[in-house]
Design an enzyme around this catalytic site. Structure first.
Site, PDB file in Angstrom:
ATOM      1  N   ASP A   1      -1.867  -2.910  12.847  1.00  0.00           N
ATOM      2  CA  ASP A   1      -1.624  -3.300  11.470  1.00  0.00           C
ATOM      3  C   ASP A   1      -0.149  -3.662  11.275  1.00  0.00           C
ATOM      4  O   ASP A   1       0.745  -2.923  11.689  1.00  0.00           O
ATOM      5  CB  ASP A   1      -2.005  -2.126  10.552  1.00  0.00           C
ATOM      6  CG  ASP A   1      -2.135  -2.540   9.106  1.00  0.00           C
ATOM      7  OD1 ASP A   1      -2.416  -3.722   8.850  1.00  0.00           O
ATOM      8  OD2 ASP A   1      -1.967  -1.671   8.227  1.00  0.00           O
ATOM      9  N   HIS A   2       0.093  -4.804  10.663  1.00  0.00           N
ATOM     10  CA  HIS A   2       1.444  -5.267  10.308  1.00  0.00           C
ATOM     11  C   HIS A   2       2.376  -5.352  11.513  1.00  0.00           C
ATOM     12  O   HIS A   2       3.491  -4.818  11.499  1.00  0.00           O
ATOM     13  CB  HIS A   2       2.050  -4.360   9.228  1.00  0.00           C
ATOM     14  CG  HIS A   2       1.387  -4.501   7.900  1.00  0.00           C
ATOM     15  ND1 HIS A   2       1.543  -5.603   7.094  1.00  0.00           N
ATOM     16  CD2 HIS A   2       0.542  -3.666   7.237  1.00  0.00           C
ATOM     17  CE1 HIS A   2       0.821  -5.452   5.993  1.00  0.00           C
ATOM     18  NE2 HIS A   2       0.200  -4.295   6.051  1.00  0.00           N
TER      19      HIS A   2
ATOM     20  N   HIS B   1       0.747  -2.161  -1.732  1.00  0.00           N
ATOM     21  CA  HIS B   1       0.806  -1.041  -0.799  1.00  0.00           C
ATOM     22  C   HIS B   1       1.334   0.208  -1.498  1.00  0.00           C
ATOM     23  O   HIS B   1       2.303   0.142  -2.259  1.00  0.00           O
ATOM     24  CB  HIS B   1       1.723  -1.364   0.382  1.00  0.00           C
ATOM     25  CG  HIS B   1       1.205  -2.433   1.287  1.00  0.00           C
ATOM     26  ND1 HIS B   1       0.110  -2.275   2.099  1.00  0.00           N
ATOM     27  CD2 HIS B   1       1.650  -3.694   1.509  1.00  0.00           C
ATOM     28  CE1 HIS B   1      -0.102  -3.371   2.790  1.00  0.00           C
ATOM     29  NE2 HIS B   1       0.820  -4.258   2.444  1.00  0.00           N
ATOM     30  N   GLY B   2       0.694   1.349  -1.229  1.00  0.00           N
ATOM     31  CA  GLY B   2       1.181   2.609  -1.782  1.00  0.00           C
ATOM     32  C   GLY B   2       0.784   2.797  -3.237  1.00  0.00           C
ATOM     33  O   GLY B   2      -0.163   2.194  -3.737  1.00  0.00           O
TER      34      GLY B   2
ATOM     35  N   HIS C   1      -5.279  -5.808   1.497  1.00  0.00           N
ATOM     36  CA  HIS C   1      -4.414  -4.679   1.842  1.00  0.00           C
ATOM     37  C   HIS C   1      -4.065  -3.931   0.554  1.00  0.00           C
ATOM     38  O   HIS C   1      -3.987  -4.522  -0.519  1.00  0.00           O
ATOM     39  CB  HIS C   1      -3.122  -5.167   2.493  1.00  0.00           C
ATOM     40  CG  HIS C   1      -3.288  -5.627   3.906  1.00  0.00           C
ATOM     41  ND1 HIS C   1      -2.582  -5.070   4.955  1.00  0.00           N
ATOM     42  CD2 HIS C   1      -4.088  -6.572   4.458  1.00  0.00           C
ATOM     43  CE1 HIS C   1      -2.930  -5.665   6.078  1.00  0.00           C
ATOM     44  NE2 HIS C   1      -3.844  -6.582   5.802  1.00  0.00           N
ATOM     45  N   GLY C   2      -3.841  -2.628   0.670  1.00  0.00           N
ATOM     46  CA  GLY C   2      -3.398  -1.861  -0.489  1.00  0.00           C
ATOM     47  C   GLY C   2      -4.512  -1.508  -1.455  1.00  0.00           C
ATOM     48  O   GLY C   2      -4.367  -1.653  -2.665  1.00  0.00           O
TER      49      GLY C   2
ATOM     50  N   SER D   1      -5.849   1.538  -2.036  1.00  0.00           N
ATOM     51  CA  SER D   1      -5.728   2.854  -2.674  1.00  0.00           C
ATOM     52  C   SER D   1      -5.187   2.739  -4.089  1.00  0.00           C
ATOM     53  O   SER D   1      -4.178   2.077  -4.334  1.00  0.00           O
ATOM     54  CB  SER D   1      -4.799   3.761  -1.854  1.00  0.00           C
ATOM     55  OG  SER D   1      -5.372   4.072  -0.602  1.00  0.00           O
TER      56      SER D   1
ATOM     57  N   VAL E   1      -7.285   0.802   3.658  1.00  0.00           N
ATOM     58  CA  VAL E   1      -7.093   1.963   2.786  1.00  0.00           C
ATOM     59  C   VAL E   1      -6.392   3.060   3.559  1.00  0.00           C
ATOM     60  O   VAL E   1      -6.685   3.299   4.731  1.00  0.00           O
ATOM     61  CB  VAL E   1      -8.444   2.449   2.207  1.00  0.00           C
ATOM     62  CG1 VAL E   1      -9.399   2.867   3.310  1.00  0.00           C
ATOM     63  CG2 VAL E   1      -8.247   3.561   1.203  1.00  0.00           C
TER      64      VAL E   1
END
Length: 294
Positions: free
Chosen positions: A79-80, A175-176, A203-204, A206, A226
């Site tokens: 990832d990334h 993200h986050g 992505h992101g 959550s 997630v």
């Protein structure tokens, strides 16, 4: 059953559901994720970030073994990945997929660097995800949400010129933890899906909201990353415990219990429960990598 991310996501794209891609950093959460997928008969993508491990090749050595022993299709994805060397390390480590993140670069440079990795990865049957637009950190959401949204017209050109197997898009997630209320651009998802015929990635996830994520999956998102929500669930499981432990390993059992519960909820939400295929989907790939037939 260890396969590529392309193997998994092409089926998801055809059948219009999404596959969970939890971030894992160790055998503890890796096993929890795999057990959850097996319990729900769901395909799974294990995301392992370069920043999340001190030794990518060591982690790859056991994560790929665990994935190959699973009864469901599993891809191991870096990832990334931020530079060429990281991608090569991941291939050497046995990863079956790479997420090449050049999303902060100018459009032409993003294309050029991603296309180079695609050429190398495809030569050894490793699939590639890239990002167009830029998914920011949640702490900047209230000021940066509109800056990096994916342009549908650019998405088509990007996919055609790079040859990527799936595309991470910026459609309002972060993200986050979010600073502000998450707002997904469903019209943008629909527009991008009309322009490209490959699987799309968020992505992101959550904190985004289950109703919003479910709608995004119905509109054509096929992979959902997630992490934070799974860690929060593990933390809550510990906090709710009565603080009596029979042994030192009880803590890890609680972590896995919370992690598995939340991941299972996401797998059902995305519609991938019961979607594991048991016959080899890519016989050439499995033969090349010495995998067992089922």
């Amino acid at each position: 059953m260890l396969v590529t991310m392309k193997d998994i996501l092409d089926v998801a794209n055809e059948q219009n559901y999404a596959v969970a891609a939890p971030n894992v950093i160790s055998e503890i959460d890796g096993r929890a994720a795999l057990e959850t997928a097996e319990d729900l008969n769901a395909p799974l993508i294990l995301d392992i970030s370069w920043r999340g491990t001190m030794d990518l090749e060591f982690v790859g050595s056991y994560m790929t073994r665990l994935a190959d022993q699973a009864s469901v299709p599993v891809a191991i994805n870096m990832d990334h990945g931020k530079d060429f060397a990281q991608c090569i390390h991941a291939i050497r480590a046995g990863f079956t997929s790479l997420m090449v993140d050049r999303s902060t670069l100018p459009f032409e440079q993003n294309i050029a660097e991603v296309a180079e990795i695609v050429r190398i990865a495809h030569a050894v049957n490793v699939s590639v995800e890239a990002e167009l637009g830029h998914v920011e950190e949640g702490s900047l959401y209230d000021v940066a949400r509109e800056k990096g949204l994916t342009d549908p017209a650019q998405a088509r050109e990007f996919v055609e010129r790079t040859g990527v197997d799936c595309l991470a898009v910026a459609v309002g997630t972060a993200h986050g933890s979010y600073k502000g209320e998450p707002r997904l651009d469903f019209d943008r998802i629909t527009a991008i899906k009309k322009e490209v015929n490959i699987p799309l990635v968020i992505h992101g996830a959550s904190g985004t909201g289950e109703d919003k994520l479910a709608q995004a999956c119905r509109l054509g998102i096929n992979k959902v990353n997630v992490s934070c929500d799974l860690l929060r669930a593990a933390s809550i499981e510990i906090e709710n415990h009565d603080n009596t432990f029979d042994g030192a390993y009880d803590l890890w059992k609680l972590i896995q219990k919370g992690y598995k519960r939340r991941l299972g909820e996401y797998i059902r939400l995305f519609g991938s429960d019961g979607k594991a295929w048991t016959a080899p989907h890519s016989k050439l790939f499995r033969k090349k990598w010495g995998m067992r037939e089922v």
